[in-house]
Design a protein around this motif. Structure first.
Motif, PDB file in Angstrom:
ATOM      1  N   GLY A  24       0.817  -1.210   0.000  1.00 28.27           N
ATOM      2  CA  GLY A  24       0.000   0.000   0.000  1.00 28.27           C
ATOM      3  C   GLY A  24       0.848   1.255   0.000  1.00 28.27           C
ATOM      4  N   VAL A  25       1.967   1.222   0.741  1.00 29.74           N
ATOM      5  CA  VAL A  25       2.875   2.370   0.762  1.00 29.74           C
ATOM      6  C   VAL A  25       3.467   2.590  -0.625  1.00 29.74           C
ATOM      7  CG1 VAL A  25       5.030   3.273   1.698  1.00 29.74           C
ATOM      8  CG2 VAL A  25       3.424   2.111   3.207  1.00 29.74           C
ATOM      9  N   ARG A  26       3.916   1.517  -1.267  1.00 27.65           N
ATOM     10  CA  ARG A  26       4.487   1.651  -2.610  1.00 27.65           C
ATOM     11  C   ARG A  26       3.472   2.259  -3.572  1.00 27.65           C
ATOM     12  NH1 ARG A  26       6.270  -3.689  -1.329  1.00 27.65           N
ATOM     13  NH2 ARG A  26       8.491  -3.729  -0.815  1.00 27.65           N
ATOM     14  N   LYS A  27       2.244   1.766  -3.518  1.00 24.78           N
ATOM     15  CA  LYS A  27       1.197   2.257  -4.418  1.00 24.78           C
ATOM     16  C   LYS A  27       0.915   3.736  -4.162  1.00 24.78           C
ATOM     17  CE  LYS A  27      -3.529   1.189  -5.931  1.00 24.78           C
ATOM     18  NZ  LYS A  27      -4.698   0.285  -5.723  1.00 24.78           N
ATOM     19  N   ALA A  28       0.847   4.125  -2.890  1.00 29.38           N
ATOM     20  CA  ALA A  28       0.577   5.527  -2.547  1.00 29.38           C
ATOM     21  C   ALA A  28       1.712   6.425  -3.022  1.00 29.38           C
ATOM     22  CB  ALA A  28       0.382   5.661  -1.041  1.00 29.38           C
ATOM     23  N   MET A  29       2.975   5.960  -2.857  1.00 24.40           N
ATOM     24  CA  MET A  29       4.107   6.782  -3.267  1.00 24.40           C
ATOM     25  C   MET A  29       4.171   6.930  -4.788  1.00 24.40           C
ATOM     26  SD  MET A  29       5.401   7.812  -0.477  1.00 24.40           S
ATOM     27  CE  MET A  29       3.669   7.777   0.081  1.00 24.40           C
ATOM     28  N   GLN A  34       2.844  10.889  -9.458  1.00 27.40           N
ATOM     29  CA  GLN A  34       2.104  11.125 -10.699  1.00 27.40           C
ATOM     30  C   GLN A  34       1.279  12.408 -10.661  1.00 27.40           C
ATOM     31  OE1 GLN A  34      -0.161   7.533 -11.095  1.00 27.40           O
ATOM     32  NE2 GLN A  34       1.639   6.260 -11.516  1.00 27.40           N
ATOM     33  N   LEU A  35       1.035  12.914  -9.452  1.00 31.69           N
ATOM     34  CA  LEU A  35       0.204  14.096  -9.305  1.00 31.69           C
ATOM     35  C   LEU A  35       1.048  15.368  -9.337  1.00 31.69           C
ATOM     36  CD1 LEU A  35      -2.140  12.854  -6.422  1.00 31.69           C
ATOM     37  CD2 LEU A  35      -2.668  12.938  -8.860  1.00 31.69           C
ATOM     38  N   THR A  36       0.418  16.467  -9.691  1.00 33.15           N
ATOM     39  CA  THR A  36       1.089  17.754  -9.607  1.00 33.15           C
ATOM     40  C   THR A  36       0.951  18.289  -8.188  1.00 33.15           C
ATOM     41  OG1 THR A  36      -0.887  19.014 -10.180  1.00 33.15           O
ATOM     42  CG2 THR A  36       0.497  18.225 -12.001  1.00 33.15           C
ATOM     43  N   VAL A  37       1.742  19.301  -7.855  1.00 30.40           N
ATOM     44  CA  VAL A  37       1.655  19.884  -6.522  1.00 30.40           C
ATOM     45  C   VAL A  37       0.266  20.465  -6.252  1.00 30.40           C
ATOM     46  CG1 VAL A  37       2.570  21.669  -4.997  1.00 30.40           C
ATOM     47  CG2 VAL A  37       4.136  20.301  -6.393  1.00 30.40           C
ATOM     48  N   PRO A  38      -0.332  21.211  -7.200  1.00 31.98           N
ATOM     49  CA  PRO A  38      -1.694  21.704  -6.955  1.00 31.98           C
ATOM     50  C   PRO A  38      -2.703  20.577  -6.742  1.00 31.98           C
ATOM     51  CG  PRO A  38      -0.671  22.939  -8.734  1.00 31.98           C
ATOM     52  CD  PRO A  38       0.235  21.785  -8.437  1.00 31.98           C
ATOM     53  N   GLU A  39      -2.547  19.463  -7.490  1.00 30.40           N
ATOM     54  CA  GLU A  39      -3.467  18.341  -7.330  1.00 30.40           C
ATOM     55  C   GLU A  39      -3.332  17.717  -5.945  1.00 30.40           C
ATOM     56  OE1 GLU A  39      -3.971  16.613 -11.878  1.00 30.40           O
ATOM     57  OE2 GLU A  39      -2.240  16.018 -10.683  1.00 30.40           O
ATOM     58  N   LEU A  40      -2.091  17.667  -5.438  1.00 27.66           N
ATOM     59  CA  LEU A  40      -1.899  17.124  -4.091  1.00 27.66           C
ATOM     60  C   LEU A  40      -2.605  17.986  -3.058  1.00 27.66           C
ATOM     61  CD1 LEU A  40       1.848  16.043  -4.118  1.00 27.66           C
ATOM     62  CD2 LEU A  40      -0.094  14.568  -3.614  1.00 27.66           C
ATOM     63  N   LEU A 229      16.512  12.024  -0.739  1.00 29.77           N
ATOM     64  CA  LEU A 229      15.679  12.704  -1.732  1.00 29.77           C
ATOM     65  C   LEU A 229      15.588  11.820  -2.968  1.00 29.77           C
ATOM     66  CD1 LEU A 229      14.119  15.330  -2.418  1.00 29.77           C
ATOM     67  CD2 LEU A 229      16.249  16.195  -3.425  1.00 29.77           C
ATOM     68  N   VAL A 230      14.368  11.510  -3.393  1.00 32.05           N
ATOM     69  CA  VAL A 230      14.133  10.631  -4.538  1.00 32.05           C
ATOM     70  C   VAL A 230      13.806  11.482  -5.756  1.00 32.05           C
ATOM     71  CG1 VAL A 230      12.697   8.792  -5.470  1.00 32.05           C
ATOM     72  CG2 VAL A 230      13.345   8.767  -3.065  1.00 32.05           C
ATOM     73  N   THR A 231      14.484  11.216  -6.871  1.00 32.85           N
ATOM     74  CA  THR A 231      14.345  12.082  -8.042  1.00 32.85           C
ATOM     75  C   THR A 231      13.420  11.542  -9.122  1.00 32.85           C
ATOM     76  OG1 THR A 231      16.316  11.065  -8.997  1.00 32.85           O
ATOM     77  CG2 THR A 231      16.632  13.055  -7.672  1.00 32.85           C
ATOM     78  N   GLY A 232      13.078  10.254  -9.083  1.00 31.35           N
ATOM     79  CA  GLY A 232      12.241   9.726 -10.148  1.00 31.35           C
ATOM     80  C   GLY A 232      11.599   8.408  -9.790  1.00 31.35           C
ATOM     81  N   PRO A 233      10.658   7.917 -10.632  1.00 33.46           N
ATOM     82  CA  PRO A 233       9.918   6.677 -10.352  1.00 33.46           C
ATOM     83  C   PRO A 233      10.815   5.456 -10.190  1.00 33.46           C
ATOM     84  CG  PRO A 233       8.884   7.927 -12.131  1.00 33.46           C
ATOM     85  CD  PRO A 233      10.193   8.588 -11.862  1.00 33.46           C
ATOM     86  N   GLU A 234      11.865   5.335 -11.035  1.00 35.40           N
ATOM     87  CA  GLU A 234      12.732   4.157 -10.953  1.00 35.40           C
ATOM     88  C   GLU A 234      13.492   4.129  -9.630  1.00 35.40           C
ATOM     89  OE1 GLU A 234      15.262   4.013 -14.328  1.00 35.40           O
ATOM     90  OE2 GLU A 234      13.631   3.631 -15.754  1.00 35.40           O
ATOM     91  N   GLU A 235      13.987   5.289  -9.211  1.00 34.42           N
ATOM     92  CA  GLU A 235      14.698   5.361  -7.938  1.00 34.42           C
ATOM     93  C   GLU A 235      13.763   5.056  -6.777  1.00 34.42           C
ATOM     94  OE1 GLU A 235      17.530   8.441  -5.382  1.00 34.42           O
ATOM     95  OE2 GLU A 235      16.497   9.120  -7.190  1.00 34.42           O
ATOM     96  N   LEU A 236      12.522   5.547  -6.870  1.00 31.90           N
ATOM     97  CA  LEU A 236      11.535   5.279  -5.827  1.00 31.90           C
ATOM     98  C   LEU A 236      11.278   3.786  -5.707  1.00 31.90           C
ATOM     99  CD1 LEU A 236       9.372   6.219  -3.779  1.00 31.90           C
ATOM    100  CD2 LEU A 236       7.771   6.329  -5.697  1.00 31.90           C
ATOM    101  N   ALA A 237      11.045   3.117  -6.838  1.00 32.51           N
ATOM    102  CA  ALA A 237      10.766   1.679  -6.813  1.00 32.51           C
ATOM    103  C   ALA A 237      11.937   0.906  -6.227  1.00 32.51           C
ATOM    104  CB  ALA A 237      10.455   1.190  -8.230  1.00 32.51           C
TER     105      ALA A 237
END
Length: 717
Positions: A24-29, A34-40, A229-237
């Motif tokens: 669930g944490v992975r999915k949320a992150m 994928q969202l923009t700052v205003p969307e968050l 600090l994570v810079t992109g989706p691949e690094e996050l995964a």
């Protein structure tokens, strides 16, 4: 697109979550990115919610599932960096978040967190107690001095109530990290100038202006030691797939103070019980030495190949796999380094024989010379006296002090024994072989006559090194500032290697640091395991006195260890299979489970039964990579340096622990008998302290006398 940053507190909480919650944490992150700052901020799908009555207005929570929330520090300054600080059960998340306050340290400019509510509640009562105290711990330091070191007004008010070190220790979990470390230094009588140099200046950005920049993105960038600090989706995964590897290299204040001190005037020693972060401190010391000097070469060494491989992997992670830095570090065992020295300088090196072949040679010596001693006694005399003191002649042996040996030898007896040493050496030469320690002795001799190979030597698991190995390390680096950085724990000494570092040219007096907080195991596991050693005393790492686990504690809590006896070994193994199935059902990955026993024959039975139950299983001796699934099986000796969420220790019987063949009879040598029994206790202690959350200790038939007996009120399941 928002940027995600992860505090070390997040990794600690994430690592112990059950499998579905981690998913669930992975999915949320992933959705977060994928969202923009205003969307968050507009709450588009993640339920980014403010925390009512929060002391820090930037506190938010996000939905993981119906039962879990992530705690996030959100920017309020127009930046796009969000800091994930914890994962907490739904009902507790808002309470936890409401009490925390994140601030910028005025001196280091790093981000800090405190339990502001707890400090406010405690301070008034402590002020009353302080008024009646004869003295206060920090009375000699003015407010101006403390503020210069980063102590802010709230902490300063609390500091003025602290009576002694014990009270400061009780405060540690409430105080901001950098400020806590400053106070720890001052409590140890470091001068304010030294504290500024070793704690503040090394963290303060070079271009820091007169006033702190409160921008969250800037402060996070200033806090690389505790924030990723994570810079992109691949690094996050990637980072979420291997979370423990990510946060294990973060330093806590007590570790940072020794790892990042600018310089030491000579050899330094860091001791502490299992899980106190000695290895982490050693790795960071390597990083510090490399980055301080662009040309420095570092030898990072340890006792076994498995430990060296682990050091190599974790150092690469810490150095961001930077080839320019990594090529300046040699990571290897002392024996392998010594073999390389002999091969390079002698042109070749004989092949060392194993323990079994060495015993057979001593049997031949006893038989040929008809000596009144056993091969066991002669082998120990050779190891603990002849090789330990580098004795080359009969005259050397006559004059040697046999400290630690329980049987006196007159000059005549020594003359009778020395031919056994010469015959043993002759037999080795005849078969063109040697021993590992003799290779070390030759390497040390060669290094003495040549140029040191490294600028700095960092030693991990130092308690198991023999004097011959220490001479190699002494020869690898020239004496001077920052020559040797040594970490170890005499309570984990499982190979009977006692030394006096001072006598080997490695003086650590005045440069010894002790780590007391366990960051791996729960307090319940720690307390139970410490009971294994409580009946005995342990010599310290340098051979100058006794070491103690007094004050050794954990900040984590969980279940008490489970102990159980079984009528048969078959029943014990069947119960283990059920226990492992239960752990896996709780969401624990098979690779997070370690199973150990004294002998491989029992592990072979465990391997077959787990396989029959369709549970993936691998042997540690086969060197499975971190990506290989399977319950890890290892002997107690091979558990050294490993750690698991759950550990089962099998076969802890009266006949296996202690194992009689490994214990010298008291009639042969009373002191060696006691030393061997202590080594057997340490072996069980090491095995049990590999567990982070759950520990089970079992046996069939009679239990080992080393197993701590539970208090009647606290009988273990």
């Amino acid at each position: 697109m928002p940027q995600l940053a992860f505090a070390s507190s997040f990794w600690e909480s994430f690592d112990v979550l059950e499998k579905p919650v981690k998913a669930g944490v992975r999915k949320a992150m992933q959705k977060f990115q994928q969202l923009t700052v205003p969307e968050l901020h507009a709450d588009k799908g993640l339920h980014l919610e403010s925390v009512e009555k929060a002391r820090d207005p930037r506190m938010r929570t996000i939905r993981i599932n119906d039962f879990w929330r992530g705690v996030v520090l959100a920017p309020d300054d127009g930046s796009d960096v969000f800091l994930l600080v914890n994962v907490v059960r739904h009902d507790d998340a808002y309470t936890w978040a409401a009490k925390r306050l994140y601030t910028t340290n005025s001196a280091t400019r790093g981000l800090e967190v405190r339990n502001v509510v707890a400090i406010e509640q405690l301070t008034p009562a402590l002020e009353k107690a302080a008024a009646a105290a004869d003295s206060l711990l920090f009375a000699k330091y003015s407010d101006t001095v403390l503020r210069h070191l980063g102590i802010d007004d709230q902490v300063l008010k609390a500091v003025r109530t602290i009576v002694d070190k014990a009270q400061l220790q009780a405060f540690e979990t409430l105080l901001p990290e950098d400020q806590c470390e400053v106070l720890q230094y001052l409590a140890e009588n470091f001068s304010p100038d030294d504290v500024y140099r070793d704690v503040v200046a090394v963290r303060r950005p070079v271009d820091a202006g007169p006033d702190p920049d409160e921008s969250l993105a800037v402060v996070i960038a200033n806090t690389k030691s505790r924030i990723t600090l994570v810079t992109g989706p691949e690094e996050l995964a990637d980072i979420l797939e291997k979370p423990f590897a990510a946060w294990r290299v973060f330093l806590h204040p007590s570790q940072r103070r020794v790892a990042y001190r600018v310089s030491y005037g000579g050899p330094v020693q860091v001791t502490g019980g299992p899980g106190t972060g000695k290895t982490v401190a050693a790795l960071h010391r390597v990083k510090h030495l490399l980055t301080r000097s662009p040309d420095a070469r570092v030898l990072l060494t340890t006792y076994t190949n498995a430990l060296a491989a682990s050091l190599r992997e974790n150092l690469a992670f810490l150095l961001d796999h930077d080839p320019a830095l990594l090529e300046r570090v040699d990571v290897t065992t002392v024996n392998a380094y010594a073999h390389g020295v002999v091969s390079r300088l002698d042109g070749k090196a004989p092949s060392p024989i194993g323990d079994r072949d060495e015993r057979l040679l001593w049997q031949r010596v006893v038989k040929k010379l008809a000596l009144p001693w056993t091969e066991q006694f002669l082998a120990q005399e050779y190891r603990h006296v002849v090789l330990a003191q580098d004795l080359r002649t009969l005259d050397d042996y006559r004059a040697a002090v046999r400290r630690g040996r329980g049987s006196a030898l007159s000059s005549a007896r020594r003359e009778q024994l020395w031919p056994a040493v010469e015959l043993f050496d002759s037999m080795l030469r005849d078969q063109r072989s040697t021993t590992h320690l003799k290779v070390c002795a030759r390497a040390a001799e060669l290094l003495t006559a040549s140029t040191p190979t490294h600028d700095h030597v960092v030693v991990d698991e130092a308690q198991d090194l023999h004097p011959a190995q220490w001479r190699v390390l002494r020869g690898a680096v020239a004496p001077g500032s920052d020559d040797l950085f040594i970490t170890g724990d005499p309570h984990q000494r499982i190979y009977d290697a006692k030394v006096s570092l001072g006598s080997l040219g490695i003086p650590v007096a005045g440069r010894t640091h002790r780590l007391r907080i366990n960051y791996r195991s729960t307090e319940e596991i720690l307390t139970w395991s410490t009971g294994i050693l409580s009946p005995v005393s342990v010599d310290d790492l340098g051979g100058e006195g006794n070491d103690t686990l007094t004050g050794y504690r954990s900040l984590l809590h969980g279940r008490r260890p489970q102990t159980s006896g079984h009528g048969t070994e078959q029943a014990e193994v069947a119960a283990l299979v059920e226990r492992v199935e239960g752990w896996i059902a709780q969401g624990i990955r098979p690779s997070e489970i370690g199973v150990c026993a004294r002998f491989n024959v029992l592990l072979d039975k465990v391997y077959d039964k787990l396989g029959a139950a369709k549970i993936p299983v691998v042997r540690v001796r086969d060197n499975p990579g971190p990506g290989v699934d399977g319950v890890r099986l290892a002997t107690m000796h091979a558990m050294k340096g490993l750690e698991f969420r759950c550990v089962a220790v099998l076969g802890v019987t009266a006949s296996a622990v202690p194992f009689s063949r490994e214990v010298t009879p008291a009639s042969v040598d009373a002191l060696q008998h006691d030393s061997d029994l202590l080594r057997e206790r340490c072996l069980l202690f090491v095995a049990c302290t590999r567990a982070r959350e759950a520990l089970a200790v079992t046996w069939s038939g009679a239990a080992s006398s080393f197993v701590p007996q539970p208090h009647p009120q606290h009988a273990l399941a």
